[in-house]
Design a protein around this motif. Structure first.
Motif, PDB file in Angstrom:
ATOM      1  N   GLN A  75      56.584  37.470  68.177  1.00  0.00           N
ATOM      2  CA  GLN A  75      56.216  37.381  69.670  1.00  0.00           C
ATOM      3  C   GLN A  75      56.235  38.800  70.094  1.00  0.00           C
ATOM      4  O   GLN A  75      55.308  39.016  71.075  1.00  0.00           O
ATOM      5  N   LEU A  76      56.983  39.700  69.655  1.00  0.00           N
ATOM      6  CA  LEU A  76      57.090  41.140  70.079  1.00  0.00           C
ATOM      7  C   LEU A  76      55.539  41.796  69.630  1.00  0.00           C
ATOM      8  O   LEU A  76      54.979  42.555  70.457  1.00  0.00           O
ATOM      9  N   CYS A  77      55.252  41.380  68.400  1.00  0.00           N
ATOM     10  CA  CYS A  77      54.094  41.909  67.878  1.00  0.00           C
ATOM     11  C   CYS A  77      52.782  41.497  68.570  1.00  0.00           C
ATOM     12  O   CYS A  77      51.933  42.339  68.784  1.00  0.00           O
ATOM     13  N   GLU A  78      52.800  40.358  68.962  1.00  0.00           N
ATOM     14  CA  GLU A  78      51.779  39.817  69.549  1.00  0.00           C
ATOM     15  C   GLU A  78      51.548  40.543  71.068  1.00  0.00           C
ATOM     16  O   GLU A  78      50.719  41.007  71.592  1.00  0.00           O
ATOM     17  N   GLU A  79      52.841  40.486  71.614  1.00  0.00           N
ATOM     18  CA  GLU A  79      52.840  40.974  72.943  1.00  0.00           C
ATOM     19  C   GLU A  79      52.530  42.622  73.197  1.00  0.00           C
ATOM     20  O   GLU A  79      52.026  43.160  74.022  1.00  0.00           O
ATOM     21  N   TYR A  80      52.588  43.450  72.027  1.00  0.00           N
ATOM     22  CA  TYR A  80      52.361  44.716  72.201  1.00  0.00           C
ATOM     23  C   TYR A  80      51.061  45.009  71.172  1.00  0.00           C
ATOM     24  O   TYR A  80      50.956  46.288  70.708  1.00  0.00           O
ATOM     25  N   HIS A  81      50.325  44.089  70.740  1.00  0.00           N
ATOM     26  CA  HIS A  81      49.199  44.147  70.346  1.00  0.00           C
ATOM     27  C   HIS A  81      49.491  44.946  68.579  1.00  0.00           C
ATOM     28  O   HIS A  81      48.613  45.960  68.239  1.00  0.00           O
ATOM     29  N   MET A  82      50.388  44.496  67.901  1.00  0.00           N
ATOM     30  CA  MET A  82      50.975  44.962  66.898  1.00  0.00           C
ATOM     31  C   MET A  82      50.757  44.276  65.611  1.00  0.00           C
ATOM     32  O   MET A  82      51.029  44.505  64.300  1.00  0.00           O
ATOM     33  N   THR A  83      50.385  42.850  65.839  1.00  0.00           N
ATOM     34  CA  THR A  83      50.274  41.942  64.868  1.00  0.00           C
ATOM     35  C   THR A  83      49.327  42.165  63.642  1.00  0.00           C
ATOM     36  O   THR A  83      49.691  42.014  62.258  1.00  0.00           O
ATOM     37  N   CYS A  84      48.088  42.688  63.971  1.00  0.00           N
ATOM     38  CA  CYS A  84      47.080  42.884  62.963  1.00  0.00           C
ATOM     39  C   CYS A  84      47.514  44.270  62.061  1.00  0.00           C
ATOM     40  O   CYS A  84      47.563  44.327  60.711  1.00  0.00           O
ATOM     41  N   PHE A  85      47.953  45.126  62.757  1.00  0.00           N
ATOM     42  CA  PHE A  85      48.599  46.427  62.120  1.00  0.00           C
ATOM     43  C   PHE A  85      49.615  46.055  61.121  1.00  0.00           C
ATOM     44  O   PHE A  85      49.950  46.528  60.066  1.00  0.00           O
ATOM     45  N   CYS A  86      50.583  45.062  61.886  1.00  0.00           N
ATOM     46  CA  CYS A  86      51.984  44.646  60.827  1.00  0.00           C
ATOM     47  C   CYS A  86      51.602  44.190  59.623  1.00  0.00           C
ATOM     48  O   CYS A  86      52.102  44.161  58.663  1.00  0.00           O
ATOM     49  N   ARG A  91      55.899  34.593  57.572  1.00  0.00           N
ATOM     50  CA  ARG A  91      54.500  35.203  57.875  1.00  0.00           C
ATOM     51  C   ARG A  91      54.293  34.939  59.514  1.00  0.00           C
ATOM     52  O   ARG A  91      54.653  33.662  60.127  1.00  0.00           O
ATOM     53  N   ALA A  92      53.384  35.741  59.823  1.00  0.00           N
ATOM     54  CA  ALA A  92      53.053  35.555  61.389  1.00  0.00           C
ATOM     55  C   ALA A  92      52.264  34.182  61.442  1.00  0.00           C
ATOM     56  O   ALA A  92      51.357  33.792  60.589  1.00  0.00           O
ATOM     57  N   ALA A  93      52.404  33.492  62.760  1.00  0.00           N
ATOM     58  CA  ALA A  93      51.600  32.361  62.937  1.00  0.00           C
ATOM     59  C   ALA A  93      50.263  32.458  63.178  1.00  0.00           C
ATOM     60  O   ALA A  93      49.470  31.539  62.782  1.00  0.00           O
ATOM     61  N   LYS A  94      50.022  33.637  63.762  1.00  0.00           N
ATOM     62  CA  LYS A  94      48.635  34.005  63.807  1.00  0.00           C
ATOM     63  C   LYS A  94      48.213  34.122  62.395  1.00  0.00           C
ATOM     64  O   LYS A  94      48.336  35.175  61.815  1.00  0.00           O
ATOM     65  N   LYS A  95      46.753  33.474  62.062  1.00  0.00           N
ATOM     66  CA  LYS A  95      46.147  33.535  60.927  1.00  0.00           C
ATOM     67  C   LYS A  95      45.143  34.580  60.789  1.00  0.00           C
ATOM     68  O   LYS A  95      44.110  34.617  61.433  1.00  0.00           O
ATOM     69  N   LEU A  96      45.507  35.850  60.263  1.00  0.00           N
ATOM     70  CA  LEU A  96      44.586  36.888  60.293  1.00  0.00           C
ATOM     71  C   LEU A  96      44.457  37.259  58.648  1.00  0.00           C
ATOM     72  O   LEU A  96      45.475  37.320  58.017  1.00  0.00           O
ATOM     73  N   ARG A  97      43.216  37.524  58.279  1.00  0.00           N
ATOM     74  CA  ARG A  97      43.066  37.656  56.936  1.00  0.00           C
ATOM     75  C   ARG A  97      43.154  39.168  56.656  1.00  0.00           C
ATOM     76  O   ARG A  97      42.627  40.182  57.170  1.00  0.00           O
ATOM     77  N   PRO A  98      44.334  39.713  55.704  1.00  0.00           N
ATOM     78  CA  PRO A  98      44.408  41.124  55.686  1.00  0.00           C
ATOM     79  C   PRO A  98      43.227  41.917  55.127  1.00  0.00           C
ATOM     80  O   PRO A  98      42.747  41.308  54.128  1.00  0.00           O
ATOM     81  N   ASP A  99      43.188  42.867  55.501  1.00  0.00           N
ATOM     82  CA  ASP A  99      42.011  43.790  54.844  1.00  0.00           C
ATOM     83  C   ASP A  99      42.658  45.190  54.893  1.00  0.00           C
ATOM     84  O   ASP A  99      42.166  46.168  55.831  1.00  0.00           O
ATOM     85  N   SER A 100      43.665  45.516  54.185  1.00  0.00           N
ATOM     86  CA  SER A 100      44.418  46.772  54.270  1.00  0.00           C
ATOM     87  C   SER A 100      43.691  47.979  53.456  1.00  0.00           C
ATOM     88  O   SER A 100      44.523  48.908  53.417  1.00  0.00           O
ATOM     89  N   GLU A 101      42.718  47.789  52.667  1.00  0.00           N
ATOM     90  CA  GLU A 101      42.268  49.100  51.768  1.00  0.00           C
ATOM     91  C   GLU A 101      41.979  50.157  52.494  1.00  0.00           C
ATOM     92  O   GLU A 101      42.692  51.386  52.390  1.00  0.00           O
ATOM     93  N   ALA A 102      41.075  50.012  53.746  1.00  0.00           N
ATOM     94  CA  ALA A 102      41.065  51.171  54.703  1.00  0.00           C
ATOM     95  C   ALA A 102      42.336  51.788  55.260  1.00  0.00           C
ATOM     96  O   ALA A 102      42.339  53.281  55.252  1.00  0.00           O
ATOM     97  N   LEU A 103      43.215  51.115  55.435  1.00  0.00           N
ATOM     98  CA  LEU A 103      44.438  51.482  56.086  1.00  0.00           C
ATOM     99  C   LEU A 103      45.457  52.302  55.089  1.00  0.00           C
ATOM    100  O   LEU A 103      45.727  53.279  55.084  1.00  0.00           O
ATOM    101  N   LEU A 104      45.184  51.615  53.893  1.00  0.00           N
ATOM    102  CA  LEU A 104      45.936  52.325  52.802  1.00  0.00           C
ATOM    103  C   LEU A 104      45.580  53.794  52.409  1.00  0.00           C
ATOM    104  O   LEU A 104      46.091  54.869  52.062  1.00  0.00           O
ATOM    105  N   ILE A 105      43.975  53.717  52.159  1.00  0.00           N
ATOM    106  CA  ILE A 105      43.594  55.032  52.032  1.00  0.00           C
ATOM    107  C   ILE A 105      43.834  55.934  53.141  1.00  0.00           C
ATOM    108  O   ILE A 105      44.231  57.304  52.579  1.00  0.00           O
ATOM    109  N   ASP A 106      44.001  55.841  54.350  1.00  0.00           N
ATOM    110  CA  ASP A 106      44.252  56.824  55.422  1.00  0.00           C
ATOM    111  C   ASP A 106      45.707  57.152  55.052  1.00  0.00           C
ATOM    112  O   ASP A 106      46.062  58.367  55.433  1.00  0.00           O
ATOM    113  N   ILE A 107      46.709  55.896  54.910  1.00  0.00           N
ATOM    114  CA  ILE A 107      47.938  56.514  54.629  1.00  0.00           C
ATOM    115  C   ILE A 107      48.287  57.362  53.519  1.00  0.00           C
ATOM    116  O   ILE A 107      48.818  58.308  53.740  1.00  0.00           O
TER     117      ILE A 107
END
Length: 438
Positions: free
Chosen positions: A269-280, A302-318
């Protein structure tokens, strides 16, 4: 795609986190040059002691040149000894603060280290304590008596004046090297990019948790809010230039240890409120794919919001960023471009972002140029100095910082980290309460 060396690095980190005993096949094909890069990555991400602990007894490591092995071992052992010493000093100081009637909440640092199988192998340069504003004068006086020096002395040369309490103050001991950051707010209220996050933590002192560290009980955030704080802290560093893999490890370990104590409905719920769900979701996808994290084994939901993870670009930046996004000058100078995008909702690299990078907020300038904090009338001179320094870098360096900034703005868009177009503030509905019965 990530490189063979980065894949091996992540495999070694996974083995450290999970205490994996099996041989690491990823190490077998590494060349000496790749081994060097692996150790550079480990140092950049503040994980060299952990990496050495895993690879130091492998046959592949034994075949490396003596000088390289000696150098890696020396740096790892020095880091471990420093961490052991700082931990002992911190526990003494924390206990003495409690005896003064101050009840700090210990953040990150020693609390995160306690989550690891071998805590002293997860180094940190400082300890963060959250205190109530009413306690700041007593805490400041304590550190002054102990011989510490304020790291922002120019901003507060004569201590607090007229009841003004800083949101953050660092204290370093010139002899022991002990360094503490004291916070009265978790995030700078002057930042429109992330200052609003404080609303999620408005009553954390009413519901602290206790953890045991080397036989001493210390207070920290309640588990659900602590995990959300680690996420928010990662978000802040992501905006400032980048978040390293160690901070993702902290989140993974927090869930491994406390997954069944976390109120997952409230967390998402906090993630949704603060637009952190996709990031998390994408950070935890990195944990699943590379760090041995399992939702099921840890009791996570897992988050109730169904988002397909696509973390490769994020991992490269990290991986490119290092611990705090300071792996390159271009990345450091690009930070205000991403901050500008987060503040304004600008969905592409603009002239405004470049200008923001050159002429940031006065509070930022006063931290970077102490003379401007002590003598505010010199603030224009500080801006001139900053602009001249940037112009003096040369076209290649300027182009690099702009390209890095533009690329990272695209990441902010991809992972839904830019303010909505209608300007709606994140977290408007949240009052900061722990919404479950204790």
């Amino acid at each position: 795609m990530i490189t063979e060396t980065e894949t091996a690095f992540l495999a070694v980190v996974r083995a450290f986190l999970t205490e994996e005993k099996a041989a690491l096949g990823e190490l077998a094909a590494l060349t000496e040059k790749q081994w060097n890069h692996l150790f550079v990555l480990a140092a950049q991400h503040s994980l060299l002691p952990a990496v050495y602990d895993v690879v130091g007894k492998t046959p592949e490591f034994a075949e490396l040149p003596d000088e390289l092995r000696r150098q890696v071992k020396t740096q790892a052992m020095q880091s471990i000894l420093q961490q052991v010493s700082r931990t002992a000093l911190f526990l003494t100081d924390e206990k003495e603060l409690e005896q003064l009637g101050v009840q700090p909440l210990v953040m990150k640092g020693i609390v995160c280290r306690s989550l690891y199988p071998k805590p002293d192998l997860r180094p940190s340069g400082d300890e963060d304590l959250l205190i109530q504003a009413k306690d700041f004068a007593a805490v400041d006086a304590y550190f002054m008596r102990k011989g510490f020096v304020r790291d922002k002395e120019a901003a507060m040369p004569d201590g607090t004046k007229d009841g003004i309490v800083p949101e953050e103050m660092g204290y370093i001991h010139p002899k022991t090297g002990a360094f503490y950051e004291i916070h009265t707010r978790l995030f700078s209220t002057e930042s429109s990019a992330y200052g609003y996050l404080n609303r999620a933590f408005s009553d954390v002192f009413a519901h602290p948790s206790r953890v045991e560290v080397q036989g001493q009980s210390i207070f920290t955030l309640e588990e659900t809010h602590h995990l959300f704080y680690l996420l928010c802290h990662s978000f802040k560093h992501f905006l400032h230039g980048g978040v390293g893999i160690r901070q993702i490890c902290d989140m993974v370990q927090m869930i491994r240890i406390y997954g069944r104590k976390i109120d997952w409905e409230m967390f998402w719920q906090l993630c949704e409120e603060y637009h952190m769900t996709c990031f998390c979701i994408n950070l935890l996808d990195i944990g699943e794919r590379y760090l041995g994290f399992s939702y099921e084994a840890s009791g996570a939901v897992r988050a109730a919001k169904k988002l397909r993870p696509d973390s490769e670009a994020l991992l490269i930046d990290i991986l490119d960023a290092g611990s705090f996004g300071k792996s390159s000058a271009g990345r450091i100078h690009s930070a205000n471009i991403t901050l500008y995008a987060a503040e304004t909702g600008a969905e592409k690299h603009t002239a405004g972002g470049i200008w923001k990078s050159l002429v940031p907020e006065a509070s930022y300038m006063k931290n970077k140029y102490p003379y401007a904090a002590r003598y505010p009338f010199l603030l224009p001179a500080a801006y001139v100095q900053r602009i001249l320094k940037w112009l003096g870098q040369g076209g290649k360096e300027q182009k690099s910082s702009i390209e890095v900034g533009a690329g990272r703005v695209e990441l902010l868009k991809k992972y839904d980290m830019i303010r909505t177009a209608d300007g709606k503030k994140r977290g408007d509905a949240h009052a900061g309460r722990i919404q479950r019965e204790k």
